[in-house]
Design an enzyme around this catalytic site. Structure first.
Site, mmCIF file in Angstrom:
data_model
loop_
_atom_site.group_PDB
_atom_site.id
_atom_site.type_symbol
_atom_site.label_atom_id
_atom_site.label_comp_id
_atom_site.label_asym_id
_atom_site.label_seq_id
_atom_site.Cartn_x
_atom_site.Cartn_y
_atom_site.Cartn_z
ATOM 1 N N CYS A 13 81.639 11.391 2.340
ATOM 2 C CA CYS A 13 80.479 10.491 2.427
ATOM 3 C C CYS A 13 80.865 9.011 2.348
ATOM 4 O O CYS A 13 80.098 8.149 2.774
ATOM 5 C CB CYS A 13 79.475 10.824 1.331
ATOM 6 S SG CYS A 13 78.869 12.522 1.386
ATOM 7 N N HIS A 55 74.946 4.848 0.226
ATOM 8 C CA HIS A 55 74.986 6.187 0.825
ATOM 9 C C HIS A 55 73.702 6.922 0.480
ATOM 10 O O HIS A 55 73.271 6.939 -0.671
ATOM 11 C CB HIS A 55 76.205 6.948 0.321
ATOM 12 C CG HIS A 55 76.160 8.412 0.595
ATOM 13 N ND1 HIS A 55 75.841 8.934 1.838
ATOM 14 C CD2 HIS A 55 76.380 9.486 -0.225
ATOM 15 C CE1 HIS A 55 75.873 10.247 1.784
ATOM 16 N NE2 HIS A 55 76.200 10.605 0.546
ATOM 17 N N ASN A 103 70.746 13.777 3.894
ATOM 18 C CA ASN A 103 72.085 13.279 3.594
ATOM 19 C C ASN A 103 73.001 13.626 4.756
ATOM 20 O O ASN A 103 73.347 14.792 4.955
ATOM 21 C CB ASN A 103 72.578 13.917 2.292
ATOM 22 C CG ASN A 103 73.974 13.479 1.894
ATOM 23 O OD1 ASN A 103 74.725 12.955 2.709
ATOM 24 N ND2 ASN A 103 74.339 13.709 0.650
#
Length: 315
Positions: A113, A241, A271
């Site tokens: 990520c 993020h 996500n």
């Protein structure tokens, strides 16, 4: 030594929308439960025949067009991804060829990520040192290929998409458009997010990651601001993020950044790992929520556990 700046953004999401009610038909969950825990209302899922390279190409094409550059002016392509279908060939070379970029340097980067912020740091260094004039940076993920759709702790969170940015040289009289990257890792906690084996699915200790992110990431973001010579009060947009809306809001509160300046793309995008920050930037630009010439703060964190943060000037 030349400076580096971001010239443009681009984003891509698959057409298929999966709502919380859709997921309630697969696992023991409901819309209220999902919203309360992760803040997601819907997410996008790629077609079975839609690849990481397909999505990366779409986002990269948009960013390249928005930058005003010709493909021949790009010297380096970096694709941040942790969900490519195969380890070889790399996604970057395939995407560069499809976009008509002639013989650039091309490599994939896996910091999960955190990958996009890592890649922006690498691209900035390449431009500043003269290794490249212009760099196409893409975060692209097909996370749903690695999800167990009977695992309520992960299937409600992850999604697919791609986002991109073009990094180029700043003028001789311009200030730095990409601040120093603050990056690091907590390898002692690497087992908190894993995919076991070639046919494994993503597993994570959500509570442990939540505690780590809400405790450890605000100081990293503050250090990125310090190195860039700005304060959190001067930040016009905060793009963390998009892991979990509760994490996003907790970090923003610790930094004292008002909610209206904070990206909340996770609500309708889920996500998307390394794609989440460039996707959010692209959407905020489309919505007129970014102020050109002002500082924006990025921070990403995830499996590894790896993290990175930097301040950019909004193009």
């Amino acid at each position: 030594m030349a400076g580096a700046k971001i010239l443009a953004f681009g984003g891509y999401q698959p057409d298929k929308v999966v709502t919380n009610d859709d997921l309630a038909k697969l696992v023991d969950t409901n819309d209220e439960w999902i919203r309360a825990r992760v803040g997601i209302q819907s997410r996008r899922v790629a077609r079975d025949d839609e690849t990481v390279a397909d999505m990366a190409e779409a986002a990269g094409a948009k960013a390249l067009a928005a930058s005003g550059l010709e493909p021949s002016e790009v010297d380096l392509v970096i694709v941040a991804t942790c969900s490519a279908e195969v380890p070889l060939p790399n996604v970057a070379a395939t995407v560069a060829y499809r976009l008509g970029i002639p013989a650039p340097g091309a490599y994939d980067l896996n910091a999960a990520c955190a990958g996009f912020c890592y890649a922006i740091g690498a691209a900035s260094d390449a431009v500043r040192t003269g290794s490249a004039r212009n760099v196409l940076v893409i975060g692209a993920e097909k996370m749903t290929s690695w999800i167990d759709w009977t695992d309520r702790s992960t299937c409600i969170i992850f999604a697919d998409g791609a986002g991109a940015a073009v990094v180029g040289q700043s003028g001789p009289d311009e200030p730095a458009g990409i601040g120093p990257v603050v990056w690091g890792s907590a390898g002692d906690q690497a087992q908190k997010i894993t995919i076991e084996g070639r046919n494994g699915t993503l597993k994570q200790d959500g509570q442990a990651v939540f505690r780590w992110a809400t405790t450890a990431m605000a100081p990293v973001a503050l250090e990125a601001c310090r190195r860039a010579g700005v304060t959190p009060a001067e930040i016009s947009a905060f793009i963390p993020h998009q892991a979990n809306l509760r994490i996003v809001e907790a970090i923003a509160r610790k930094l004292g950044i008002p909610r209206e300046r904070v990206a909340d793309d996770i609500i309708h995008a889920g996500n998307t790992s390394s794609a989440s920050i460039p996707l959010a930037l692209s959407r905020m630009a489309e919505q007129g929520r970014l102020q050109p010439g002002t500082p924006a703060l990025l921070i990403a964190f995830g499996a590894g556990l790896s993290y990175a943060s930097q301040v950019i000037t909004v193009p």
